[in-house]
Design an enzyme around this catalytic site. Structure first.
Site, short mmCIF file in Angstrom:
data_model
loop_
_atom_site.label_atom_id
_atom_site.label_comp_id
_atom_site.label_asym_id
_atom_site.label_seq_id
_atom_site.Cartn_x
_atom_site.Cartn_y
_atom_site.Cartn_z
CE1 TYR A 193 61.43 27.04 33.56
CE2 TYR A 193 62.16 24.85 34.24
CZ TYR A 193 61.20 25.68 33.68
OH TYR A 193 60.02 25.14 33.22
N GLY A 197 52.87 25.05 22.30
CA GLY A 197 54.02 24.25 22.75
C GLY A 197 53.68 22.78 22.85
CE LYS A 208 57.89 27.87 34.92
NZ LYS A 208 56.49 28.13 34.50
#
Ligand code: UDP
Length: 354
Positions: free
Chosen positions: A163, A24, A167
């Site tokens: 998200y 990434g 997380k």
């Protein structure tokens, strides 16, 4: 990338490091840094948002092994972790656009995938750097977000918050495994990291606007553009991540890694146009049009970087204009712009910047 992993044993006492998500944007910079420091490096990446091309510069390095696979597969994770001393866990479903469009995938990868990585690390006695995000602070608009600042999240039924939710759970898992099962883990929370190889495809603002400016297209600024962020350069972040992972005082702790300069998205767009000498205009796009009805944005997100500064001397020094030029040069060199890319008036000056 090979689907068949080969596991050369660690030679000469070198550190063997697993980087999940190593193909990434941030991961590939980290892999280059670790190889340059002398590590043997194993990359585990499913290439969903990453790309083998990001590692083209080091693909021939005999100390790099690349495994094409998912962190959702616990057997693959265990194989990749084999004889590794440490793991930098970056594999995640990222990007607001992607998360909003595919919340289920994001939840699975970010929660189940991370637990696979943490449990494999315990089994293989590897230390972990869990790469988390400033999204965990949600809508807290504090002057400077400290690591112990409150989280202010919206309705969990809005996919925007999955998200931050996932997380947050990852971090809680890491802490619980540290406290209850002795996992050697530290956490970093990245704030709008930017730099070459970041793609605008998943909604990230800086490469998106730079690409638009290079094409001469309008720069799409969402909402009123007065929302602010502190962009941090990947070149500043990566060495700090490595130093934090190595520091025994970081065990069980979280550290912000963000930029020093607060800037509105409207000013960012203006700065991109000026830096690239682009003839583009700025277009304000309502959030409902950009994302979906009911979308909630963070009005402001400003880190307090003191904790990482005190631990490892972290200091964000790369100016935003330098990053804008590096991202533009990267986009041009990779021909990611497609056939409608327009030559820039000042494009020649990008050469040698990267
Ligand atoms: N944004 C924008 N235009 C774009 C993409 C994003 O104005 O083409 C805005 C977005 O709404 C947010 C900010 O830029 O306010 C940063 O977005 P990004 O997705 O890069 O990161 P975030 O901080 O939201 O995680």
């Amino acid at each position: 990338m090979s689907g068949v992993p080969v596991f050369p044993s660690t030679a000469g006492g070198r550190t063997r490091t697993l980087v999940t998500g190593g193909a990434g944007f941030v991961g590939s910079h980290l892999v280059e840094h670790l190889l340059a420091a002398g590590d043997d490096v194993v990359v585990l990446d499913d290439l969903s948002t990453g790309s083998a091309r990001n590692l083209a510069g080091v693909a021939d390095n005999p100390r790099l092994e690349m495994i094409h696979g998912s962190i959702l597969n616990s057997k693959t994770v265990a194989q990749a972790m084999h004889s590794c001393d440490r793991v930098f866990h970056l594999a995640a479903a990222v990007g607001v656009k992607l998360i909003v469009e595919q919340p289920l995938r994001g939840l699975r990868i970010n929660i189940h995938g991370t637990e696979n990585v943490l449990t494999a690390a315990i089994e293989h006695k590897a230390s972990v750097l869990l790469v988390s995000t400033s999204e965990v602070y949600g809508k807290n608009t504090a002057d400077r977000l400290r690591e112990d600042s409150d989280r202010v999240l919206g309705d969990p039924l809005l996919s925007r918050w999955t998200y931050a939710g996932a997380k947050g759970i990852d971090e809680a898992f890491a802490k619980a495994y540290c406290d209850q099962e002795g996992l050697d883990v530290a956490i970093v929370r990245l704030f709008n990291t930017v730099g070459p190889r970041q793609t605008g495809r998943y909604g990230m603002v800086l490469p998106n606007l730079v690409g638009q400016a290079l094409r001469g297209h309008p720069l799409t600024v969402f909402g009123d553009g007065l929302q602010t962020r502190c962009f941090s350069a990947v070149e500043d972040i990566v060495p700090a991540m490595v130093r934090i992972e190595r520091d025994p005082r970081a065990r069980g702790q979280a550290y912000n890694l963000g930029g020093a300069r607060e800037i509105s998205i409207l000013d960012l767009a203006r700065e991109i146009i000026a830096t690239l000498d682009s003839r583009s205009e700025i277009e304000l796009v309502p959030y409902e049009q950009a994302y979906a009805a009911g979308f909630e944005d963070m009005r402001r997100r400003v880190p307090d970087n003191t904790k990482a500064h005190d631990l490892v001397g972290y200091e964000p020094t790369t100016p935003l204009t330098t990053t804008i030029m590096r991202v533009a040069a990267d986009l041009l060199s990779r021909e990611r712009l497609g056939s409608d890319a327009m030559p820039l008036a000042g494009a020649g000056s990008f050469r040698g910047v990267v």
